[in-house]
Each structure stands twice: as C-alpha cells, then as structure tokens.
Design a protein around this motif. Structure first.
Motif, PDB file in Angstrom:
ATOM      1  N   VAL A  23       0.851  -1.188   0.000  1.00 36.04           N
ATOM      2  CA  VAL A  23       0.000   0.000   0.000  1.00 36.04           C
ATOM      3  C   VAL A  23       0.891   1.244   0.000  1.00 36.04           C
ATOM      4  O   VAL A  23       1.611   1.510   0.966  1.00 36.04           O
ATOM      5  CB  VAL A  23      -0.943   0.013   1.227  1.00 36.04           C
ATOM      6  CG1 VAL A  23      -1.792   1.284   1.221  1.00 36.04           C
ATOM      7  CG2 VAL A  23      -1.824  -1.228   1.237  1.00 36.04           C
ATOM      8  N   LYS A  24       0.828   1.991  -1.103  1.00 39.89           N
ATOM      9  CA  LYS A  24       1.642   3.197  -1.247  1.00 39.89           C
ATOM     10  C   LYS A  24       1.062   4.351  -0.423  1.00 39.89           C
ATOM     11  O   LYS A  24       1.791   5.064   0.264  1.00 39.89           O
ATOM     12  CB  LYS A  24       1.717   3.580  -2.722  1.00 39.89           C
ATOM     13  CG  LYS A  24       2.616   4.764  -3.019  1.00 39.89           C
ATOM     14  CD  LYS A  24       2.673   5.018  -4.523  1.00 39.89           C
ATOM     15  CE  LYS A  24       3.577   6.178  -4.864  1.00 39.89           C
ATOM     16  NZ  LYS A  24       3.592   6.420  -6.340  1.00 39.89           N
ATOM     17  N   ARG A  25      -0.254   4.503  -0.493  1.00 40.24           N
ATOM     18  CA  ARG A  25      -0.935   5.513   0.329  1.00 40.24           C
ATOM     19  C   ARG A  25      -2.423   5.217   0.333  1.00 40.24           C
ATOM     20  O   ARG A  25      -2.917   4.441  -0.490  1.00 40.24           O
ATOM     21  CB  ARG A  25      -0.673   6.930  -0.187  1.00 40.24           C
ATOM     22  CG  ARG A  25      -1.270   7.266  -1.525  1.00 40.24           C
ATOM     23  CD  ARG A  25      -0.926   8.703  -1.906  1.00 40.24           C
ATOM     24  NE  ARG A  25      -1.561   9.130  -3.144  1.00 40.24           N
ATOM     25  CZ  ARG A  25      -1.063   8.929  -4.355  1.00 40.24           C
ATOM     26  NH1 ARG A  25       0.100   8.324  -4.485  1.00 40.24           N
ATOM     27  NH2 ARG A  25      -1.712   9.343  -5.436  1.00 40.24           N
ATOM     28  N   ILE A  26      -3.113   5.843   1.259  1.00 42.06           N
ATOM     29  CA  ILE A  26      -4.562   5.677   1.357  1.00 42.06           C
ATOM     30  C   ILE A  26      -5.227   7.047   1.233  1.00 42.06           C
ATOM     31  O   ILE A  26      -4.831   8.006   1.904  1.00 42.06           O
ATOM     32  CB  ILE A  26      -4.959   4.992   2.676  1.00 42.06           C
ATOM     33  CG1 ILE A  26      -4.447   3.545   2.689  1.00 42.06           C
ATOM     34  CG2 ILE A  26      -6.479   5.023   2.869  1.00 42.06           C
ATOM     35  CD1 ILE A  26      -4.714   2.800   3.966  1.00 42.06           C
ATOM     36  N   ILE A  27      -6.207   7.114   0.340  1.00 40.28           N
ATOM     37  CA  ILE A  27      -6.946   8.354   0.110  1.00 40.28           C
ATOM     38  C   ILE A  27      -8.329   8.217   0.745  1.00 40.28           C
ATOM     39  O   ILE A  27      -9.084   7.292   0.429  1.00 40.28           O
ATOM     40  CB  ILE A  27      -7.090   8.634  -1.405  1.00 40.28           C
ATOM     41  CG1 ILE A  27      -5.700   8.724  -2.061  1.00 40.28           C
ATOM     42  CG2 ILE A  27      -7.887   9.911  -1.636  1.00 40.28           C
ATOM     43  CD1 ILE A  27      -5.759   8.770  -3.582  1.00 40.28           C
ATOM     44  N   LYS A  28      -8.663   9.120   1.638  1.00 38.53           N
ATOM     45  CA  LYS A  28      -9.964   9.077   2.310  1.00 38.53           C
ATOM     46  C   LYS A  28     -10.969   9.907   1.517  1.00 38.53           C
ATOM     47  O   LYS A  28     -10.700  11.056   1.153  1.00 38.53           O
ATOM     48  CB  LYS A  28      -9.834   9.596   3.737  1.00 38.53           C
ATOM     49  CG  LYS A  28      -8.958   8.707   4.628  1.00 38.53           C
ATOM     50  CD  LYS A  28      -8.973   9.182   6.068  1.00 38.53           C
ATOM     51  CE  LYS A  28      -8.144   8.274   6.962  1.00 38.53           C
ATOM     52  NZ  LYS A  28      -8.729   6.907   7.035  1.00 38.53           N
ATOM     53  N   GLU A  32     -15.756   6.088   0.694  1.00 42.93           N
ATOM     54  CA  GLU A  32     -14.918   4.947   1.073  1.00 42.93           C
ATOM     55  C   GLU A  32     -13.453   5.329   0.989  1.00 42.93           C
ATOM     56  O   GLU A  32     -13.099   6.305   0.335  1.00 42.93           O
ATOM     57  CB  GLU A  32     -15.205   3.751   0.150  1.00 42.93           C
ATOM     58  CG  GLU A  32     -15.015   4.093  -1.319  1.00 42.93           C
ATOM     59  CD  GLU A  32     -15.665   3.093  -2.255  1.00 42.93           C
ATOM     60  OE1 GLU A  32     -16.257   2.123  -1.764  1.00 42.93           O
ATOM     61  OE2 GLU A  32     -15.573   3.289  -3.476  1.00 42.93           O
ATOM     62  N   ASP A  33     -12.626   4.553   1.658  1.00 41.84           N
ATOM     63  CA  ASP A  33     -11.187   4.770   1.584  1.00 41.84           C
ATOM     64  C   ASP A  33     -10.626   4.013   0.382  1.00 41.84           C
ATOM     65  O   ASP A  33     -10.966   2.843   0.156  1.00 41.84           O
ATOM     66  CB  ASP A  33     -10.498   4.281   2.856  1.00 41.84           C
ATOM     67  CG  ASP A  33     -10.844   5.147   4.059  1.00 41.84           C
ATOM     68  OD1 ASP A  33     -11.443   6.212   3.851  1.00 41.84           O
ATOM     69  OD2 ASP A  33     -10.516   4.752   5.193  1.00 41.84           O
ATOM     70  N   ILE A  34      -9.760   4.702  -0.382  1.00 38.34           N
ATOM     71  CA  ILE A  34      -9.152   4.112  -1.575  1.00 38.34           C
ATOM     72  C   ILE A  34      -7.649   3.954  -1.328  1.00 38.34           C
ATOM     73  O   ILE A  34      -6.977   4.894  -0.899  1.00 38.34           O
ATOM     74  CB  ILE A  34      -9.372   4.993  -2.820  1.00 38.34           C
ATOM     75  CG1 ILE A  34     -10.874   5.213  -3.048  1.00 38.34           C
ATOM     76  CG2 ILE A  34      -8.707   4.371  -4.050  1.00 38.34           C
ATOM     77  CD1 ILE A  34     -11.648   3.966  -3.372  1.00 38.34           C
ATOM     78  N   ALA A  35      -7.134   2.765  -1.620  1.00 35.03           N
ATOM     79  CA  ALA A  35      -5.703   2.507  -1.468  1.00 35.03           C
ATOM     80  C   ALA A  35      -5.024   2.575  -2.838  1.00 35.03           C
ATOM     81  O   ALA A  35      -5.529   2.017  -3.818  1.00 35.03           O
ATOM     82  CB  ALA A  35      -5.477   1.132  -0.852  1.00 35.03           C
ATOM     83  N   ASP A  47      -5.367   0.862  -8.021  1.00 32.29           N
ATOM     84  CA  ASP A  47      -6.084   1.360  -6.847  1.00 32.29           C
ATOM     85  C   ASP A  47      -7.178   0.371  -6.486  1.00 32.29           C
ATOM     86  O   ASP A  47      -7.582  -0.469  -7.294  1.00 32.29           O
ATOM     87  CB  ASP A  47      -6.655   2.756  -7.092  1.00 32.29           C
ATOM     88  CG  ASP A  47      -7.626   2.789  -8.255  1.00 32.29           C
ATOM     89  OD1 ASP A  47      -8.702   2.171  -8.166  1.00 32.29           O
ATOM     90  OD2 ASP A  47      -7.302   3.438  -9.275  1.00 32.29           O
ATOM     91  N   SER A  48      -7.663   0.467  -5.256  1.00 28.72           N
ATOM     92  CA  SER A  48      -8.670  -0.479  -4.775  1.00 28.72           C
ATOM     93  C   SER A  48      -9.401   0.106  -3.588  1.00 28.72           C
ATOM     94  O   SER A  48      -8.826   0.874  -2.797  1.00 28.72           O
ATOM     95  CB  SER A  48      -7.997  -1.792  -4.367  1.00 28.72           C
ATOM     96  OG  SER A  48      -8.910  -2.667  -3.738  1.00 28.72           O
ATOM     97  N   ASN A  49     -10.660  -0.271  -3.454  1.00 23.36           N
ATOM     98  CA  ASN A  49     -11.343   0.005  -2.201  1.00 23.36           C
ATOM     99  C   ASN A  49     -10.603  -0.726  -1.088  1.00 23.36           C
ATOM    100  O   ASN A  49     -10.263  -1.902  -1.226  1.00 23.36           O
ATOM    101  CB  ASN A  49     -12.785  -0.509  -2.246  1.00 23.36           C
ATOM    102  CG  ASN A  49     -13.613   0.199  -3.298  1.00 23.36           C
ATOM    103  OD1 ASN A  49     -13.263   1.283  -3.744  1.00 23.36           O
ATOM    104  ND2 ASN A  49     -14.709  -0.428  -3.700  1.00 23.36           N
ATOM    105  N   VAL A  50     -10.386  -0.057  -0.001  1.00 25.41           N
ATOM    106  CA  VAL A  50      -9.695  -0.693   1.120  1.00 25.41           C
ATOM    107  C   VAL A  50     -10.447  -1.941   1.583  1.00 25.41           C
ATOM    108  O   VAL A  50      -9.849  -2.945   1.957  1.00 25.41           O
ATOM    109  CB  VAL A  50      -9.508   0.309   2.283  1.00 25.41           C
ATOM    110  CG1 VAL A  50      -9.040  -0.402   3.551  1.00 25.41           C
ATOM    111  CG2 VAL A  50      -8.515   1.405   1.887  1.00 25.41           C
TER     112      VAL A  50
END
Length: 279
Positions: A23-28, A32-35, A47-50
């Motif tokens: 996981v490079k970073r998580i975008i809130k 939903e949170d996107i990784a 990218d993916s839904n957490v």
C-alpha cells in the motif's frame, strides 16, 4: 479484522488475490477509503477500495521474497564471471584483456526497486547509478542528470498500469504514468541532440503505452501486449546492452528469451551495444 494501512502487503479479493501489492498511500473520501497500490515484484500501480483488500500473511510474503531472491541470485551467479577483467589466449602470446561495460543511469519511481536494482548491478560488477525519483518528477530532472553522469544507457521505469484495462489503448490518460515516461524520453533525446550523444534508452513499466514511448525516441519499451512486466525486465535490457560489444547490434530477439514474457512484455527497435574491450 486488522485495518489496512500504508506499507501493508495486500491482495485484492475481487481479483482472486492474483497480484501481491504494498500500500503506497490511502486516500480518504466521503464514501470509502481508496488505497493506491504498487506491485511487490511486478511494476504495476493500481487502486482499490480498502474493503476489498486482504493483508497477506508474513510467511507467504517471506516465501515469495525468498523465491524472487533465489531467482535473481541464480541469474547473477550464471552471469558474473563473464563481466570480470580476464585474459585471453592467442597462438602467439597471452594478452591482458579489460572489459569496460557501458555506463547505466537508472531512474526508478519505486524506492524498494531502486535499492534492489542497485544491488543487482553491483553484484554483476556493472557501472550503474540508480536514482529513486517519482515518475512525475523524472521529466524535470533527467536533462541535468544526463549532464552530470553522462551514461551510455538510460533506464526510465517505476510503476504504471491501465486505468481501464482492455480499452482506450491510444488514450494517454488511460495510463497511470506513461505520459511521464514519454516526456522523460523526449527530454533525454533533447539532451542527446544538444550534446551529440546516442544514449540507449529503455522506458516503461507494467501495461505502459509502448507505441507512444517508442515514438518519443526509446530504443526499448514496455509493454507491447499491455501485460505486467517483471521487476527485473528493465535490468536485463540494461545488462544486455552494457555487456554487448559496440560493433554488435542488439534487437529484441536477442533479449526476449531472458525476459519473463518475452516480446509480449518488452519490444523495441534495438541498439548497438556499449561494451569496449581494451588490450
């Protein structure tokens, strides 16, 4: 269930856990949170839904990394002796022979891969400078880096991927980082023109916009079939060019058999080698 965070090693459940990522970073977001994910051994960004991610067991990760290390170690052991200073026999006398391999400048958007690439070159005894530079910054710095290091071979890589797989092949904005690789190649060719150089260039990563990268001026690029390429594929191209004599021309057929997926993963117009032999 353990909460996914930056740096975790994960797989996507909806894809059958086919690729291992970190996981490079998580975008809130409000929904939903996107990784943002980068391949652990493949040069893909996704990218993916957490909620769709599953943290991979440490034993599985250890096994995968050990298998990769073994594969690379075996390749290095098979190649290593060839690149060292040695001697040759003639009918008349014994001569000292010094092999001077081509100098490599390698820009890599992935910090982990940068270190692994440096270790690979070092263990082979190749003359290489490796810089960890994010893909979007590579076009801004390449001219000055070429001026500073004056390499024979330039590797421009990191992570890439198609946003909508299987469609919009000719849309540059359907690729995560291809436009940065393309602009970096163009800047490198501007340097060559200004300085009378003929740098051999490889550019691209997983699923990159192959045709546009070649059109920008690269000798070799990924990925003709828009497939995932192995972490080591760009290194093999660099190694082959650096250890081939200058009078020999290398085409993709000379390299393909050593790449994981052959010409599906890497293609190009070819180039002369960059190795010199001094007696």
């Amino acid at each position: 269930m353990k909460k996914v965070k930056k740096g975790d090693i994960v797989a996507r459940k909806s894809y059958g856990k086919d690729i291992i990522f970190y996981v490079k970073r998580i975008i809130k977001t409000s929904k939903e949170d996107i990784a943002i994910l980068c391949g652990l051994s493949r040069r893909i960004e996704a990218d993916s839904n957490v909620a769709d991610l599953e943290i991979i067991d440490s034993k599985v990760i250890k096994s995968l990394l050990e298998e990769e290390d073994k594969r690379i170690r075996e390749r290095i052991n098979n190649k290593n002796e060839y690149y060292k200073i040695g001697t040759i026999e003639t009918n008349e006398k014994r001569l000292n022979q010094k092999i001077v391999t081509g100098k490599i400048l390698h820009l890599d958007g992935d910090r982990r891969y940068s270190q692994k690439s440096y270790n690979y070159y070092k263990k082979l005894g190749l003359n290489a400078v490796v810089k960890n530079i994010p893909e979007y910054k590579q076009p801004r710095v390449i001219y000055q880096l070429l001026k500073m290091y004056n390499p024979d071979i330039l590797i421009i890589t990191g992570h890439d991927g198609m946003i909508k797989r299987g469609t919009n092949y000719n849309d540059i904005y359907n690729y995560r980082n291809s436009r940065h690789f393309i602009n970096t190649v163009k800047e490198a060719r501007r340097y060559d023109k200004d300085n009378g150089k003929e740098t051999v260039i490889f550019a691209g990563a997983c699923q990159s916009y192959f045709e546009a990268i070649i059109l920008a001026g690269a000798n070799f690029a990924s990925s003709p079939s828009r497939i995932l390429i192995d972490f080591i594929d760009p290194l093999i191209v660099a190694e082959k060019v650096a250890t081939t004599e200058k009078y020999k021309y290398i085409n993709i057929d000379d390299i393909a058999k050593e790449l994981r997926d052959g010409k599906k993963g890497v293609g190009g117009i070819g180039a002369n080698g960059k190795m010199s032999i001094i007696y």
